[in-house]
Scaffold this motif. Structure first.
Motif, PDB file in Angstrom:
ATOM      1  N   ASP A   1       0.818  -1.213   0.000  1.00 22.00           N
ATOM      2  CA  ASP A   1       0.000   0.000   0.000  1.00 22.00           C
ATOM      3  C   ASP A   1       0.855   1.267   0.000  1.00 22.00           C
ATOM      4  O   ASP A   1       0.417   2.310  -0.519  1.00 22.00           O
ATOM      5  N   TYR A   2       2.063   1.193   0.550  1.00 22.51           N
ATOM      6  CA  TYR A   2       2.936   2.365   0.492  1.00 22.51           C
ATOM      7  C   TYR A   2       3.527   2.548  -0.904  1.00 22.51           C
ATOM      8  O   TYR A   2       3.841   3.668  -1.297  1.00 22.51           O
ATOM      9  N   GLN A   3       3.668   1.466  -1.633  1.00 24.93           N
ATOM     10  CA  GLN A   3       4.020   1.604  -3.043  1.00 24.93           C
ATOM     11  C   GLN A   3       2.918   2.350  -3.789  1.00 24.93           C
ATOM     12  O   GLN A   3       3.188   3.171  -4.677  1.00 24.93           O
ATOM     13  N   MET A   4       1.667   2.050  -3.440  1.00 26.56           N
ATOM     14  CA  MET A   4       0.554   2.741  -4.078  1.00 26.56           C
ATOM     15  C   MET A   4       0.572   4.225  -3.713  1.00 26.56           C
ATOM     16  O   MET A   4       0.298   5.088  -4.544  1.00 26.56           O
ATOM     17  N   GLN A   5       0.883   4.508  -2.453  1.00 23.07           N
ATOM     18  CA  GLN A   5       0.983   5.910  -2.024  1.00 23.07           C
ATOM     19  C   GLN A   5       2.020   6.653  -2.851  1.00 23.07           C
ATOM     20  O   GLN A   5       1.787   7.791  -3.291  1.00 23.07           O
ATOM     21  N   GLU A   6       3.150   6.002  -3.110  1.00 25.32           N
ATOM     22  CA  GLU A   6       4.189   6.645  -3.914  1.00 25.32           C
ATOM     23  C   GLU A   6       3.749   6.792  -5.370  1.00 25.32           C
ATOM     24  O   GLU A   6       3.958   7.840  -5.994  1.00 25.32           O
ATOM     25  N   MET A   7       3.124   5.754  -5.916  1.00 22.35           N
ATOM     26  CA  MET A   7       2.724   5.777  -7.316  1.00 22.35           C
ATOM     27  C   MET A   7       1.689   6.862  -7.584  1.00 22.35           C
ATOM     28  O   MET A   7       1.752   7.569  -8.596  1.00 22.35           O
TER      29      MET A   7
ATOM     30  N   CYS B   1       9.730   3.335  -0.115  1.00 22.79           N
ATOM     31  CA  CYS B   1       9.447   2.091   0.615  1.00 22.79           C
ATOM     32  C   CYS B   1      10.345   0.955   0.149  1.00 22.79           C
ATOM     33  O   CYS B   1      10.653   0.056   0.923  1.00 22.79           O
ATOM     34  N   ASN B   2      10.784   0.969  -1.113  1.00 20.57           N
ATOM     35  CA  ASN B   2      11.664  -0.087  -1.625  1.00 20.57           C
ATOM     36  C   ASN B   2      13.116   0.354  -1.589  1.00 20.57           C
ATOM     37  O   ASN B   2      13.816   0.345  -2.598  1.00 20.57           O
ATOM     38  N   ASP B   3      13.566   0.740  -0.413  1.00 21.00           N
ATOM     39  CA  ASP B   3      14.950   1.170  -0.205  1.00 21.00           C
ATOM     40  C   ASP B   3      15.823  -0.073  -0.034  1.00 21.00           C
ATOM     41  O   ASP B   3      15.558  -0.905   0.833  1.00 21.00           O
ATOM     42  N   LEU B   4      16.868  -0.211  -0.856  1.00 20.50           N
ATOM     43  CA  LEU B   4      17.718  -1.409  -0.789  1.00 20.50           C
ATOM     44  C   LEU B   4      18.630  -1.420   0.427  1.00 20.50           C
ATOM     45  O   LEU B   4      19.277  -2.432   0.691  1.00 20.50           O
ATOM     46  N   THR B   5      18.676  -0.337   1.198  1.00 18.02           N
ATOM     47  CA  THR B   5      19.598  -0.261   2.335  1.00 18.02           C
ATOM     48  C   THR B   5      18.899  -0.402   3.687  1.00 18.02           C
ATOM     49  O   THR B   5      19.558  -0.606   4.701  1.00 18.02           O
ATOM     50  N   ILE B   6      17.574  -0.290   3.703  1.00 18.62           N
ATOM     51  CA  ILE B   6      16.809  -0.310   4.964  1.00 18.62           C
ATOM     52  C   ILE B   6      15.494  -1.034   4.719  1.00 18.62           C
ATOM     53  O   ILE B   6      14.835  -0.824   3.697  1.00 18.62           O
ATOM     54  N   GLY B   7      15.072  -1.872   5.673  1.00 21.86           N
ATOM     55  CA  GLY B   7      13.751  -2.481   5.597  1.00 21.86           C
ATOM     56  C   GLY B   7      13.691  -3.653   4.638  1.00 21.86           C
ATOM     57  O   GLY B   7      14.704  -4.255   4.277  1.00 21.86           O
TER      58      GLY B   7
END
Length: 864
Positions: free
Chosen positions: A450-456, A511-517
């Motif tokens: 859903d946070y990907q949707m928020q960004e999109m 949300c799709n940060d390769l360094t965190i999460g």
């Protein structure tokens, strides 16, 4: 004399009819739980939606209103006994009527309900019970219109059906990029008739493990209704009683009438003088890291007349943590159980059928056993499906499979009007209380993407804004659900389980940060799968590549033989992924030579999936051992909900794809790894780099160091000869980590194409092997390999004169292999154990690169 709680399943005697039609036209219902489609198929009113284009023929079912009808008899019980109807799950807009009187209205598929009907059930007559289901499809459209203040936004579903986000129903029923549009309705979980004077309504636990893991302490809570005198609690382990204790419940028990509106009696049972305390407890570990002991906790409710009710639950004692420490890259993300760091390797789980009542306990076991046999130790229950049946989590507890549990929100911007928030709170508490005793559940996540949707959609999201009320007034009000409502409820109900706002999610800018999460790596740039090593994150919770299912599965949903080719309309119809023709075609063109037949095409799609998983799991596991740079990898997905082409490792009929075995080898307790660095050959227009670096390592899951003999060979693809002397060494393999063995360079302009072949020996036994091939594979000839296969007892022995890539033995129903999809090199005979069934070598079909069309041969003719 006490009246012990008595429970009768209302599973038979039901009928189904459409609203507005005559009851005489009703169809018989074989059993409840059920949904409308199951019963209409059984009555031959609709065709099987899983075959051909039949999905389109049954869309009308979703637009109608349906009623399930049965009759019940009032049990012959003593005065003071309560009678209740229990509905474990109603899909979705349901009204229950008893003798024409409405006793329940529900608008949430994920809730269970209890109705006291003591005064409503008439004696000595048949009492009419109706469950009326409205159309969730049409109600969703209405809800969207009723709340114009919210933006009902969704993706990954069918076009235009944004109404799904206002309906608390399994979201995949609206269709997904791997599943059909089949909007179900019905009593999808059991219906019970209960009689009792007093009952135990719940039992839960607050047990902690000390930091040194030598002591477990806490409390057992039992919640009861009605009047009783005492409760006796007993705990056993492997049949041995480890403690028992009895306490008074007190004189002020609540009556059944007050249960719905009052506060139930809660009392605590202590083991010992103060707290429940077990020294040196048997701890529960994920599979591969220890055993899975389960304590049986039984509580019995008594009065002077004897037993009133009892409840039994299995629990595992463990300390589970989500570790998120800062490091030189950003912030790690991995799980630690009982002080042991865990590489969480496994799969995403979707509902195993579009018609949920078909998923039996045995089917759950079959699926989860496959995960275990594939050396997987985690499944992620995806947020567009359901909170699974209790048996699913029981089996995960038993098998040592960790569960990442999403709440049921997926790929949308959800509204937050008061009635919705109240329903979500009820849903969360209902399911957290149902599942909170399971040791396998190590994380709850707020939603899927859903946070990907928020960004999109560029919805409001200011990380620095910490005022939850302001979130409700933003264009992304669902933030309130994921960062306020659900974490607060989770902290109250399951304080010892970690919560994560979403998957994917990070504390960084995206949300799709390769360094965190955690990340969902769907490679929007369509990079080659050989690049997975460098595009992975700290925890890869979704990634994958599509592959066709087994030919037998395709034949089950393709009714006309003329359509048995890779690009027929019905084949495309059973692949719901947007742009799948381009995705599959691209990877085929980049990596393999063209083929003609459907069988060969199936094989190449499966090999591409296998290779992609190899290029993902292998380096990510190495990165875990390198300062925990990668904490886990969960492939999308292990299972299917209908017969189709998808990302699944195992298709709807539990037929494995080759990638299943490839991942299993990558997850072996000791795994060898050898790999050249990735170079994009298309950018260099097929001109190889002058030199290519490579590295050789060993990854170990063992918790103690061990001595091993390691070996590396350089074998010509063309001749099978060693191009360099074999390199061997004895070394110490570090525990629960990665040991770098050797590095070097390939002189591409001077050396002919060759395979790097690594092996690891412990006490003279080969425990791991790996090969690395120059990419892309289409540039190399695999003619005249000299492959030899023989059968000895329950073992197939495989040897070759020249390197063989992706040898796949076609599997048949009833036969179970211990391994498959092998790379075989000269001088290293491999074996495939026949774990189940009898195999006639002469009837088997074999394929490998260069022999994609397959070959059938007898044992005497086994040399190719």
């Amino acid at each position: 004399m006490a009246h012990t709680l008595h429970r009768v399943a209302l599973g038979s005697g039901w009928s189904l009819f459409e609203a507005g039609t005559r009851i005489e036209d009703a169809v018989a219902v074989k059993s409840v739980p059920s949904v409308v489609h199951i019963d209409l198929v059984e009555a031959h009113r609709i065709p099987d939606p899983f075959i051909g284009f039949n999905e389109l023929e049954v869309q009308w079912v979703a637009e109608r209103r349906w009623t399930y009808r049965t009759t019940i008899r009032r049990p012959d019980v003593r005065e003071g006994t309560r009678v209740a109807l229990v509905f474990e799950g109603l899909d979705t807009f349901a009204e229950v009527r008893l003798n024409g009187r409405s006793i329940l209205k529900s608008e949430n598929m994920f809730l269970s309900h209890r109705c006291d009907v003591t005064e409503l059930v008439k004696p000595n007559v048949d009492n009419e019970l109706h469950i009326e289901f409205d159309s969730a499809l049409l109600r969703g459209r209405e809800i969207e219109k009723e709340h114009p203040e919210y933006r009902f936004l969704s993706v990954a579903s069918i076009p235009g059906e944004n109404g799904r986000v206002g309906v608390r129903k399994a979201q995949y029923h609206w269709g997904w990029d791997w599943g059909p549009v089949l909007m179900t309705a019905g009593p999808w979980r059991p219906v019970w008739l209960e009689t009792y004077q007093s009952r135990i309504s719940d039992m839960w636990f607050d047990i902690e493990v000390s930091m040194d893991h030598k002591v477990a302490f806490g409390k057992i809570f039992i919640q009861s209704e009605g009047s009783s005198q005492s409760v006796k609690v007993e705990a056993t382990l492997d049949g041995t009683v480890v403690f028992e204790h009895e306490v008074h419940t007190g004189a002020d028990g609540l009556s059944i009438v007050d249960v719905k509106f009052g506060e139930p009696i809660t009392f605590e049972t202590y083991m010992g003088s103060a707290n429940a305390c077990a020294e040196n407890p048997k701890l529960w570990y994920p599979r591969g890291y220890g055993s899975q002991p389960l304590y049986q906790i039984r509580a019995k409710l008594h009065d002077d007349g004897g037993l009133l009710d009892e409840i039994l639950k299995n629990i595992g004692i463990r300390r589970a943590e989500l570790v998120q420490d800062k490091d030189e890259i950003g912030e790690c993300f991995y799980f630690r159980v009982n002080g042991v760091d865990i590489f969480a390797a496994g799969s995403n789980w979707i509902p195993a059928d579009n018609f949920l009542p078909r998923i039996t306990e045995q089917k759950y076991r079959d699926w989860l056993q496959l995960a275990v046999e594939g050396r997987q130790n985690m499944v992620r229950v995806w947020g567009g499906g359901i909170y699974e049946d209790e048996k699913f989590y029981d089996i995960c507890d038993e098998l040592g499979i960790m569960v990442w549990q999403d709440f049921m929100f997926a790929c949308a911007s959800y509204p937050t009007y008061p009635e919705m928030l109240a329903s979500i709170e009820d849903e969360a508490r209902c399911n957290l209380r149902r599942l909170r005793h399971h040791p396998s559940i190590v994380l709850y996540a707020g939603n899927n993407e859903d946070y990907q949707m928020q960004e999109m959609w560029k919805l409001d999201y200011v990380k620095e804004d910490k005022d939850p009320q302001s979130w409700l007034n933003s264009t992304f009000p669902a933030r309130y659900i994921y960062e306020k409502l659900l974490p607060d409820i989770t902290a109250e109900e399951v304080p010892n389980v970690a919560y994560w706002p979403s998957s994917p999610f990070s504390k960084g800018e995206i949300c799709n940060d390769l360094t965190i999460g955690d990340v969902h790596q769907w490679n929007g740039n369509q990079e080659k799968y050989q690049a997975y090593e460098r595009i992975g994150g700290r925890f890869n919770s979704e990634f994958g590549l599509e592959a066709f299912p087994a030919l037998q599965t395709i034949k089950a949903f393709v009714p006309e033989s003329a359509d048995l080719h890779p690009r027929s309309a019905v084949m495309d119809f059973h692949n719901k992924a947007e742009g799948h023709e381009r995705r599959i075609g691209l990877y085929q063109a980049e990596n393999f030579r063209p083929v003609v037949s459907l069988e060969a095409f199936i094989y190449l799609t499966q090999v591409s999936q296998s290779e992609a998983m190899y290029f993902a799991y292998k380096p990510w596991r190495r990165q875990y051992g390198e300062k925990r740079h990668c904490g886990g990898a969960l492939v999308w997905q292990i299972n299917d909900c209908w017969p189709c082409t998808s990302w699944a490792l195992v298709d709807y009929y539990l037929r494995k794809k080759p990638a299943y075995y490839t991942i299993a080898r990558c997850l072996a307790p000791i795994a060898a790894g050898v790999q050249r660095e990735y170079r994009d050959w298309s950018v260099m227009h097929a001109r190889p780099a002058k030199t290519t670096k490579w590295k050789f390592w060993v990854a170990s899951m063992r918790l103690d160091p061990l001595e091993a003999q390691v070996e590396l060979r350089f074998l010509s693809i063309k001749t099978g000869k060693d191009l360099k002397p074999v390199w061997r060494k004895t070394c110490t393999i570090v525990p629960n980590g990665t040991t770098v063995i050797l590095g070097g360079e390939t002189q591409n302009e001077k050396e002919e194409p060759h395979v790097l072949a690594a092996r690891v020996f412990v006490d003279g036994l080969c425990v791991a092997r790996d090969t690395d091939w120059p990419q892309p594979l289409k540039y190399h000839s695999f003619a005249e390999r000299g492959l030899n296969v023989t059968k000895s007892g329950n073992t197939l022995r495989v040897s070759t004169e020249k390197p063989v890539k992706a040898l796949v033995v076609e599997e048949t129903d009833g036969v179970k292999f211990g391994d498959n999809c092998l790379d075989v090199v000269p001088g290293d005979e491999q074996t495939i154990e026949i774990k189940q069934g009898d195999v006639d070598v002469g009837r088997l079909i074999w394929r490998y690169l260069g022999c994609e069309e397959g070959m059938r041969f007898t044992q005497r003719e086994a040399k190719i």
